[in-house]
Design an enzyme around this catalytic site. Structure first.
Site, PDB file in Angstrom:
ATOM      1  N   GLY A   1      -3.007  -6.574 -19.659  1.00 37.82           N
ATOM      2  CA  GLY A   1      -3.102  -4.691 -19.730  1.00 37.82           C
ATOM      3  C   GLY A   1      -3.991  -4.945 -20.854  1.00 37.82           C
ATOM      4  O   GLY A   1      -4.685  -5.076 -21.776  1.00 37.82           O
TER       5      GLY A   1
ATOM      6  N   GLU B   1      -6.269  -0.923 -22.125  1.00 44.89           N
ATOM      7  CA  GLU B   1      -5.229   0.220 -22.304  1.00 44.89           C
ATOM      8  C   GLU B   1      -7.215   1.158 -22.125  1.00 44.89           C
ATOM      9  O   GLU B   1      -7.673   2.237 -22.810  1.00 44.89           O
ATOM     10  CB  GLU B   1      -5.922   0.852 -23.432  1.00 44.89           C
ATOM     11  CG  GLU B   1      -6.485  -0.213 -24.999  1.00 44.89           C
ATOM     12  CD  GLU B   1      -7.063  -1.019 -25.322  1.00 44.89           C
ATOM     13  OE1 GLU B   1      -6.125  -2.439 -24.997  1.00 44.89           O
ATOM     14  OE2 GLU B   1      -7.162  -1.592 -26.725  1.00 44.89           O
TER      15      GLU B   1
ATOM     16  N   HIS C   1       3.033  -0.435 -24.504  1.00 48.62           N
ATOM     17  CA  HIS C   1       2.005  -0.815 -24.954  1.00 48.62           C
ATOM     18  C   HIS C   1       0.894  -0.269 -25.193  1.00 48.62           C
ATOM     19  O   HIS C   1      -0.076   0.402 -25.555  1.00 48.62           O
ATOM     20  CB  HIS C   1       1.749  -2.359 -24.932  1.00 48.62           C
ATOM     21  CG  HIS C   1       0.875  -3.547 -25.729  1.00 48.62           C
ATOM     22  ND1 HIS C   1       0.762  -3.374 -26.940  1.00 48.62           N
ATOM     23  CD2 HIS C   1      -0.691  -3.034 -25.615  1.00 48.62           C
ATOM     24  CE1 HIS C   1      -0.113  -4.093 -27.701  1.00 48.62           C
ATOM     25  NE2 HIS C   1      -1.096  -3.896 -26.424  1.00 48.62           N
ATOM     26  N   GLU C   2       0.088  -0.414 -23.442  1.00 48.45           N
ATOM     27  CA  GLU C   2      -1.273   0.699 -23.169  1.00 48.45           C
ATOM     28  C   GLU C   2      -1.218   2.023 -23.207  1.00 48.45           C
ATOM     29  O   GLU C   2      -2.236   2.528 -23.779  1.00 48.45           O
ATOM     30  CB  GLU C   2      -1.623  -0.208 -21.564  1.00 48.45           C
ATOM     31  CG  GLU C   2      -1.641  -1.540 -21.238  1.00 48.45           C
ATOM     32  CD  GLU C   2      -2.361  -2.543 -22.790  1.00 48.45           C
ATOM     33  OE1 GLU C   2      -3.214  -1.947 -23.323  1.00 48.45           O
ATOM     34  OE2 GLU C   2      -1.588  -3.353 -22.350  1.00 48.45           O
TER      35      GLU C   2
ATOM     36  N   HIS D   1      -0.913   2.286 -26.895  1.00 45.75           N
ATOM     37  CA  HIS D   1      -2.951   2.836 -27.370  1.00 45.75           C
ATOM     38  C   HIS D   1      -4.212   4.277 -27.394  1.00 45.75           C
ATOM     39  O   HIS D   1      -4.732   4.381 -28.360  1.00 45.75           O
ATOM     40  CB  HIS D   1      -3.883   1.642 -26.311  1.00 45.75           C
ATOM     41  CG  HIS D   1      -3.901   0.586 -27.150  1.00 45.75           C
ATOM     42  ND1 HIS D   1      -4.194  -0.106 -28.367  1.00 45.75           N
ATOM     43  CD2 HIS D   1      -3.651  -0.682 -26.829  1.00 45.75           C
ATOM     44  CE1 HIS D   1      -4.102  -1.469 -28.365  1.00 45.75           C
ATOM     45  NE2 HIS D   1      -3.467  -1.840 -27.397  1.00 45.75           N
TER      46      HIS D   1
ATOM     47  N   GLU E   1      -3.948  -3.580 -32.727  1.00 46.57           N
ATOM     48  CA  GLU E   1      -3.219  -3.467 -31.814  1.00 46.57           C
ATOM     49  C   GLU E   1      -1.626  -4.125 -32.988  1.00 46.57           C
ATOM     50  O   GLU E   1      -0.398  -3.667 -32.514  1.00 46.57           O
ATOM     51  CB  GLU E   1      -3.323  -5.169 -31.310  1.00 46.57           C
ATOM     52  CG  GLU E   1      -4.339  -5.350 -30.208  1.00 46.57           C
ATOM     53  CD  GLU E   1      -4.370  -4.662 -29.377  1.00 46.57           C
ATOM     54  OE1 GLU E   1      -3.129  -4.406 -29.007  1.00 46.57           O
ATOM     55  OE2 GLU E   1      -5.424  -4.499 -28.712  1.00 46.57           O
TER      56      GLU E   1
ATOM     57  N   ASP F   1     -13.226 -12.537 -29.021  1.00 48.43           N
ATOM     58  CA  ASP F   1     -11.645 -13.106 -28.122  1.00 48.43           C
ATOM     59  C   ASP F   1     -11.590 -13.647 -28.686  1.00 48.43           C
ATOM     60  O   ASP F   1     -10.041 -14.368 -28.325  1.00 48.43           O
ATOM     61  CB  ASP F   1     -12.666 -12.774 -26.291  1.00 48.43           C
ATOM     62  CG  ASP F   1     -13.179 -12.283 -25.682  1.00 48.43           C
ATOM     63  OD1 ASP F   1     -12.763 -11.134 -26.404  1.00 48.43           O
ATOM     64  OD2 ASP F   1     -13.367 -12.306 -24.791  1.00 48.43           O
TER      65      ASP F   1
ATOM     66  N   TYR G   1      -1.038  -8.663 -33.176  1.00 46.89           N
ATOM     67  CA  TYR G   1      -0.306  -8.068 -32.673  1.00 46.89           C
ATOM     68  C   TYR G   1       1.003  -8.001 -33.834  1.00 46.89           C
ATOM     69  O   TYR G   1       1.507  -7.065 -33.977  1.00 46.89           O
ATOM     70  CB  TYR G   1      -0.035  -8.395 -31.132  1.00 46.89           C
ATOM     71  CG  TYR G   1      -0.725  -8.663 -31.091  1.00 46.89           C
ATOM     72  CD1 TYR G   1      -0.643  -7.667 -29.538  1.00 46.89           C
ATOM     73  CD2 TYR G   1      -1.912  -9.090 -29.725  1.00 46.89           C
ATOM     74  CE1 TYR G   1      -2.473  -7.002 -28.603  1.00 46.89           C
ATOM     75  CE2 TYR G   1      -3.241  -8.903 -29.381  1.00 46.89           C
ATOM     76  CZ  TYR G   1      -2.992  -8.314 -28.222  1.00 46.89           C
ATOM     77  OH  TYR G   1      -4.020  -8.032 -27.605  1.00 46.89           O
TER      78      TYR G   1
HETATM   79  N1  BES Z   1      -6.359  -4.575 -25.779  1.00 51.01           N
HETATM   80  C1  BES Z   1      -5.670  -5.449 -25.648  1.00 51.01           C
HETATM   81  C2  BES Z   1      -6.385  -5.782 -25.135  1.00 51.01           C
HETATM   82  C3  BES Z   1      -7.595  -7.057 -25.243  1.00 51.01           C
HETATM   83  C4  BES Z   1      -7.745  -7.389 -26.969  1.00 51.01           C
HETATM   84  C5  BES Z   1      -8.490  -7.464 -24.168  1.00 51.01           C
HETATM   85  C6  BES Z   1      -8.424  -7.963 -26.747  1.00 51.01           C
HETATM   86  C7  BES Z   1      -9.816  -8.316 -24.675  1.00 51.01           C
HETATM   87  C8  BES Z   1      -9.860  -7.824 -26.365  1.00 51.01           C
HETATM   88  C9  BES Z   1      -4.413  -4.537 -24.591  1.00 51.01           C
HETATM   89  O1  BES Z   1      -3.684  -3.705 -25.499  1.00 51.01           O
HETATM   90  C10 BES Z   1      -3.238  -5.424 -24.695  1.00 51.01           C
HETATM   91  O2  BES Z   1      -3.164  -6.288 -26.335  1.00 51.01           O
HETATM   92  N2  BES Z   1      -2.841  -6.227 -23.644  1.00 51.01           N
HETATM   93  C11 BES Z   1      -1.461  -7.165 -23.790  1.00 51.01           C
HETATM   94  C12 BES Z   1      -0.676  -7.119 -23.666  1.00 51.01           C
HETATM   95  C13 BES Z   1       0.672  -6.786 -24.540  1.00 51.01           C
HETATM   96  C14 BES Z   1       1.771  -5.898 -23.907  1.00 51.01           C
HETATM   97  C15 BES Z   1       0.325  -7.434 -25.485  1.00 51.01           C
HETATM   98  C16 BES Z   1      -2.192  -7.974 -22.769  1.00 51.01           C
HETATM   99  O3  BES Z   1      -3.363  -8.998 -22.435  1.00 51.01           O
HETATM  100  O4  BES Z   1      -1.298  -9.167 -22.569  1.00 51.01           O
HETATM  101 ZN    ZN Z   2      -3.226  -4.158 -27.275  1.00 51.79          ZN
END
Ligand code: BES
Ligand code: ZN
Length: 560
Positions: free
Chosen positions: A243, A245, A269-270, A273, A292, A347, A355
């Site tokens: 996801g 946010e 989660h989202e 955020h 996170e 990234d 997290y």
């Molecule tokens: N903001 C993140 C996605 C992200 C992080 C995109 C870093 C680009 C760079 C999003 O909120 C997220 O953490 N997504 C997780 C899901 C979550 C339930 C742990 C994912 O995509 O797995």
């Molecule tokens: Zn996140």
């Protein structure tokens, strides 16, 4: 100082952007203009971030120059300003290979009839579709006009205002988002709804039916939702994340549509955020854990309130174990919360450490000071820093003054691993699963009625060198429609060389582009010679369907 941006916001700060864009599916190009309004125009030069943009002209400037391209940062766009200048308009178009855009052919969508486009700006991909100060330390408001070809629907993480989009609360660039496709909308309540392609929109509506309840749950704890609407957009399966946010409009992978709401912690989660991240934002990507870690903490609190303590305990326990498993594979220098990232793509810093270790730190503080005091602190933290971007140091100073405690904060933040005294998640349900797993491994029958996704995941992860054929015969994992269980099953199949699952593995890798699923599967394949050949063959077929961000990740694995 943000090492991932060429822009110098201490010199000039962009405050507002007007976007005017045409979507060209035929050429896979966005073209148009971005008008940037800024403070500090007594300076002679404005520097913007760009990556692979074709800059055609800059209005209201005395000149411009596109600097050399850095493989991670892209190219600085240096714009010469006349004295007192407070805006410029950049006319540009994007590259078909823009890192923050994915252009999908009709066959990559659910409906198979229309093309699809979506953006993914986090971490530093906004610059591949808008020339801007691409650092989370800078917040802007924007308005956008987006022209799409016949019948296709454009949505943005913003408010809809007539034929335009606008966002009036200042947001960091990584939250600017756009998607275009054959989209339908279903309301989920007063403030929430879901957009998706027609074949999936009703399944999405059912899966996300608890969204309003989740919103109320966070509001009770941490204050009002400040972004107007909260909608979800279900993307095609190549979306590289679970996801994203984007304000007012969370982008989500269709792989969470399990049919039984078992994977909706992603929505929690989202949504979380909207406080941690979108309201109070990490100032640099080294401070990513502020986004996170806090979000996972709040996510679990939502799950506890909406689905009960038992479910929360299971999810926390799963997260804790996965954190240990991942840390065992990472260099120690990546097991810290504040992550030095100079010379690295942000990234790459996306592991479970920010997290799960971040959430564990907050849980540990909560346990020491008590939940009530911790909630008061968190709520005032969100209010105090609302609409600001902050560093780890500012958080620490605020925590020390508002909530003195004896948790070894420096060790948690700057040292690898989990300091002693951490609050360890416990789950009674998982103790029963552990007993069942032991019984099953010694050949006995087990009682599985009513097991949830989380229990199955825990069960599978506990098994050592299991008899795969027996597992499949008794529990039919090959037929699981739950993406998390399926991915776990495929991972185990690779580990144990279980041939009957390899066709399903190939199908999975060629249809799903979620990085969190792909990375472990390819990594596992690459451990043996035979697996390496299989990985190369599958990747050759799958790669064109992956998002540029996922391509970069898997290219990196393959090159090792
Ligand atoms: N903001 C993140 C996605 C992200 C992080 C995109 C870093 C680009 C760079 C999003 O909120 C997220 O953490 N997504 C997780 C899901 C979550 C339930 C742990 C994912 O995509 O797995
Ligand atoms: Zn996140």
């Amino acid at each position: 100082m943000d090492v991932h941006s060429w822009s110098q916001p201490d010199q000039i700060r962009v405050r507002h952007i007007d976007l005017d864009l045409d979507v060209h599916f035929d050429r896979k190009i966005l073209g148009g203009s971005a008008t940037l309004h800024f403070d500090g125009g007594s300076r002679p030069e404005l520097v913007l971030d760009t990556r692979d943009l074709d800059i055609q002209a800059v209005e209201n400037a005395s000149g411009f120059e596109l600097g050399e391209r850095d493989p991670i940062l892209g190219s600085p766009l240096r714009i010469q300003l006349a004295p007192g200048c407070s805006w410029v308009r950049v006319h540009y178009s994007t590259s078909p290979l823009a890192s923050g855009l994915q252009w999908l052919e009709p066959q990559q969508t659910a409906g198979k009839r229309h093309p699809f486009l979506y953006t993914q700006s986090q971490a530093i991909h906004a610059r591949s579709w808008i020339p801007l100060q691409d650092t989370p330390a800078v917040r802007v408001t924007f308005r956008a006009r987006v022209r799409t070809p016949g019948g296709l629907h454009a949505v943005m993480g913003a408010e809809r205002a007539g034929g335009q989009f606008k966002i009036e609360r200042p947001i960091p660039s990584y939250l600017i988002s756009l998607a275009v496709g054959d989209l339908e909308f279903r309301p989920l309540g007063e403030r929430a709804g879901v957009f998706a392609e027609p074949p999936v929109v009703d399944a999405a509506r059912r899966e996300f039916a608890d969204t309003e309840a989740m919103m109320r749950a966070v509001e009770e704890m941490y204050g009002p939702y400040r972004w107007g609407r909260y909608d979800l957009l279900v993307l095609p399966p190549s979306f590289p994340y679970g996801g994203m946010e984007n304000p007012c409009l969370t982008f989500a992978t269709p792989t969470i549509l399990a049919g039984d709401k078992s994977l909706v912690s992603l929505v929690a989660h989202e949504l979380a955020h909207s406080w941690s991240g979108n309201l109070v934002t990490n100032a640099t990507w080294s401070d990513f854990w502020l986004n996170e870690g806090f979000t996972v903490y709040v996510e679990r609190r939502i799950i506890e309130k909406v689905y009960g303590r038992g479910r929360e305990e299971m999810e926390a326990a799963l997260g804790r174990r996965e954190l240990d498993r991942e840390m065992a594979t990472l260099p120690e220098t990546d097991c810290v919360l504040y992550l030095p990232l100079a010379g690295r793509d942000p990234d790459d810093g996306v592991t479970l450490v920010p997290y799960e270790k971040g959430a564990l730190l907050l849980r540990t503080i909560e346990r020491e000071v008590g939940r009530e005091r911790f909630d008061v602190f968190l709520r005032s933290y969100f209010d105090h820093f609302a609409f600001q971007s902050i560093t780890t140091d500012r958080f620490l100073a605020y925590l020390r003054s508002e909530l003195p405690n004896s948790v070894p904060l420096e060790d948690w933040i700057y040292r690898p691993g989990i300091p002693p005294g951490a609050a360890e998640p416990q789950s009674d349900a998982f103790s029963r699963i552990a007993a069942a797993a032991a019984r099953w491994q010694s050949g006995g029958p087990i009682e599985i009625s009513g097991w949830t996704t989380q229990e199955w995941l825990h069960f599978l992860r506990l098994l050592e060198h299991p008899d795969m054929a027996r597992l499949d015969r008794e529990f039919h994992f090959s037929e699981s429609g739950n993406s998390e269980i399926q991915q776990q099953w495929l991972l185990m199949s690779i580990r144990s060389g279980y041939e009957p699952a390899f066709a399903a593995l190939e199908r999975f890798l060629c249809s799903v582009g979620r990085r969190k699923f792909l990375k472990p599967l390819y990594t596992e394949l690459l451990k043996t010679r035979e697996g390496r050949e299989r990985a190369r063959r599958i990747y050759q077929r799958a790669r064109p369907g992956y998002h540029p961000i996922a391509q970069t990740t898997i290219d990196g694995l393959m090159a090792r």
